[in-house]
Design a protein around this motif. Sequence first.
Motif, PDB file in Angstrom:
ATOM      1  N   ILE A  73      39.266  37.499  38.678  1.00  0.00           N
ATOM      2  CA  ILE A  73      40.677  37.011  38.306  1.00  0.00           C
ATOM      3  C   ILE A  73      40.193  35.767  37.395  1.00  0.00           C
ATOM      4  CG2 ILE A  73      42.429  35.503  39.324  1.00  0.00           C
ATOM      5  CD1 ILE A  73      42.334  37.003  42.044  1.00  0.00           C
ATOM      6  N   ALA A  74      39.590  34.789  37.704  1.00  0.00           N
ATOM      7  CA  ALA A  74      38.845  34.106  36.805  1.00  0.00           C
ATOM      8  C   ALA A  74      38.530  34.563  35.352  1.00  0.00           C
ATOM      9  CB  ALA A  74      37.734  32.994  37.135  1.00  0.00           C
ATOM     10  N   ALA A  75      37.768  35.682  35.180  1.00  0.00           N
ATOM     11  CA  ALA A  75      37.400  36.221  34.053  1.00  0.00           C
ATOM     12  C   ALA A  75      38.606  36.969  33.330  1.00  0.00           C
ATOM     13  CB  ALA A  75      36.326  37.369  34.234  1.00  0.00           C
ATOM     14  N   THR A  76      39.542  37.133  34.201  1.00  0.00           N
ATOM     15  CA  THR A  76      40.903  37.860  33.422  1.00  0.00           C
ATOM     16  C   THR A  76      41.654  36.745  32.739  1.00  0.00           C
ATOM     17  OG1 THR A  76      40.471  39.962  35.022  1.00  0.00           O
ATOM     18  CG2 THR A  76      42.904  39.454  33.766  1.00  0.00           C
ATOM     19  N   VAL A  77      41.616  35.671  33.748  1.00  0.00           N
ATOM     20  CA  VAL A  77      42.497  34.625  32.972  1.00  0.00           C
ATOM     21  C   VAL A  77      41.830  34.013  31.833  1.00  0.00           C
ATOM     22  CG1 VAL A  77      43.098  32.237  33.569  1.00  0.00           C
ATOM     23  CG2 VAL A  77      43.219  33.700  35.505  1.00  0.00           C
ATOM     24  N   ALA A  78      40.533  33.840  31.750  1.00  0.00           N
ATOM     25  CA  ALA A  78      40.118  33.682  30.442  1.00  0.00           C
ATOM     26  C   ALA A  78      40.126  34.331  29.474  1.00  0.00           C
ATOM     27  CB  ALA A  78      38.514  33.250  30.968  1.00  0.00           C
ATOM     28  N   ALA A  79      39.996  35.805  29.625  1.00  0.00           N
ATOM     29  CA  ALA A  79      40.436  36.736  28.597  1.00  0.00           C
ATOM     30  C   ALA A  79      41.833  36.728  28.146  1.00  0.00           C
ATOM     31  CB  ALA A  79      40.084  38.132  29.191  1.00  0.00           C
ATOM     32  N   ALA A  80      42.574  36.436  29.148  1.00  0.00           N
ATOM     33  CA  ALA A  80      44.188  36.495  28.684  1.00  0.00           C
ATOM     34  C   ALA A  80      44.462  35.358  27.773  1.00  0.00           C
ATOM     35  CB  ALA A  80      44.945  36.291  29.911  1.00  0.00           C
ATOM     36  N   ARG A  81      43.780  34.216  28.150  1.00  0.00           N
ATOM     37  CA  ARG A  81      43.893  33.012  27.468  1.00  0.00           C
ATOM     38  C   ARG A  81      43.149  33.430  25.909  1.00  0.00           C
ATOM     39  NH1 ARG A  81      42.911  29.088  32.364  1.00  0.00           N
ATOM     40  NH2 ARG A  81      45.292  29.030  32.952  1.00  0.00           N
ATOM     41  N   ALA A  82      42.164  33.943  26.003  1.00  0.00           N
ATOM     42  CA  ALA A  82      41.435  34.169  24.534  1.00  0.00           C
ATOM     43  C   ALA A  82      42.316  35.135  23.712  1.00  0.00           C
ATOM     44  CB  ALA A  82      40.206  34.676  24.899  1.00  0.00           C
ATOM     45  N   THR A 114      50.341  33.440  38.639  1.00  0.00           N
ATOM     46  CA  THR A 114      50.037  32.071  39.017  1.00  0.00           C
ATOM     47  C   THR A 114      49.254  31.250  38.249  1.00  0.00           C
ATOM     48  OG1 THR A 114      50.605  32.567  41.313  1.00  0.00           O
ATOM     49  CG2 THR A 114      49.588  30.337  40.816  1.00  0.00           C
ATOM     50  N   LEU A 115      47.962  31.569  37.973  1.00  0.00           N
ATOM     51  CA  LEU A 115      47.171  31.173  37.045  1.00  0.00           C
ATOM     52  C   LEU A 115      47.353  31.102  35.547  1.00  0.00           C
ATOM     53  CD1 LEU A 115      44.091  32.635  39.103  1.00  0.00           C
ATOM     54  CD2 LEU A 115      44.927  30.026  39.180  1.00  0.00           C
ATOM     55  N   LEU A 116      48.203  31.890  35.102  1.00  0.00           N
ATOM     56  CA  LEU A 116      48.557  32.017  33.799  1.00  0.00           C
ATOM     57  C   LEU A 116      50.114  31.333  33.627  1.00  0.00           C
ATOM     58  CD1 LEU A 116      46.914  35.315  32.761  1.00  0.00           C
ATOM     59  CD2 LEU A 116      46.159  33.059  31.991  1.00  0.00           C
ATOM     60  N   ALA A 117      50.558  30.567  34.494  1.00  0.00           N
ATOM     61  CA  ALA A 117      51.842  30.044  34.630  1.00  0.00           C
ATOM     62  C   ALA A 117      52.317  29.445  33.135  1.00  0.00           C
ATOM     63  CB  ALA A 117      52.262  29.059  35.675  1.00  0.00           C
ATOM     64  N   GLU A 118      51.375  28.806  32.643  1.00  0.00           N
ATOM     65  CA  GLU A 118      51.679  28.153  31.274  1.00  0.00           C
ATOM     66  C   GLU A 118      51.945  29.138  30.219  1.00  0.00           C
ATOM     67  OE1 GLU A 118      47.315  29.108  30.468  1.00  0.00           O
ATOM     68  OE2 GLU A 118      48.465  28.706  32.289  1.00  0.00           O
TER      69      GLU A 118
END
Length: 140
Positions: A73-82, A114-118
């Motif tokens: 999940i953390a890696a996917t959040v980082a990839a999505a933000r990238a 939830t973690l990508l709410a921004e």
Amino acid sequence: MTSTDQPPTPAVTITSFGYGHQPDERAPDAHLTLDLRQHFRDPHVDPAMRELTGRDQEVITMVLSTPGIPALIAATVAAARAFCSGPTAGPLHIAAGCVGGWHRSYVVASALGTLLAELDPAVVHLHVDRPVIRRPAPQS
């Protein structure tokens, strides 16, 4: 907004799905696809969990405590933000799939939302309301 205006396309769409409900067991088109079927514990094999979904706290707790899931999940959040910070960033689609779309994929997609709410993601659960996929019990 007039009747001819279309709502804006979300910058990020996160879809949970069940490979067993997809034609030819193919994942939906996505920029990032998480296939959760083989590497992570399946709540479905526990008869007490089988009829529950990712809406139930017991399932959420089990999936999020599965080794590897928090890191994924953390890696996917980082990839999505990238992806979203790129110079030609456009809409991003993330798909998370398990066998039936009730447990692992639902919880992971919800956590990502939830973690990508921004990024104001749209979270879509394609198969959580479909029937449970019946499959043979695992061999011991």
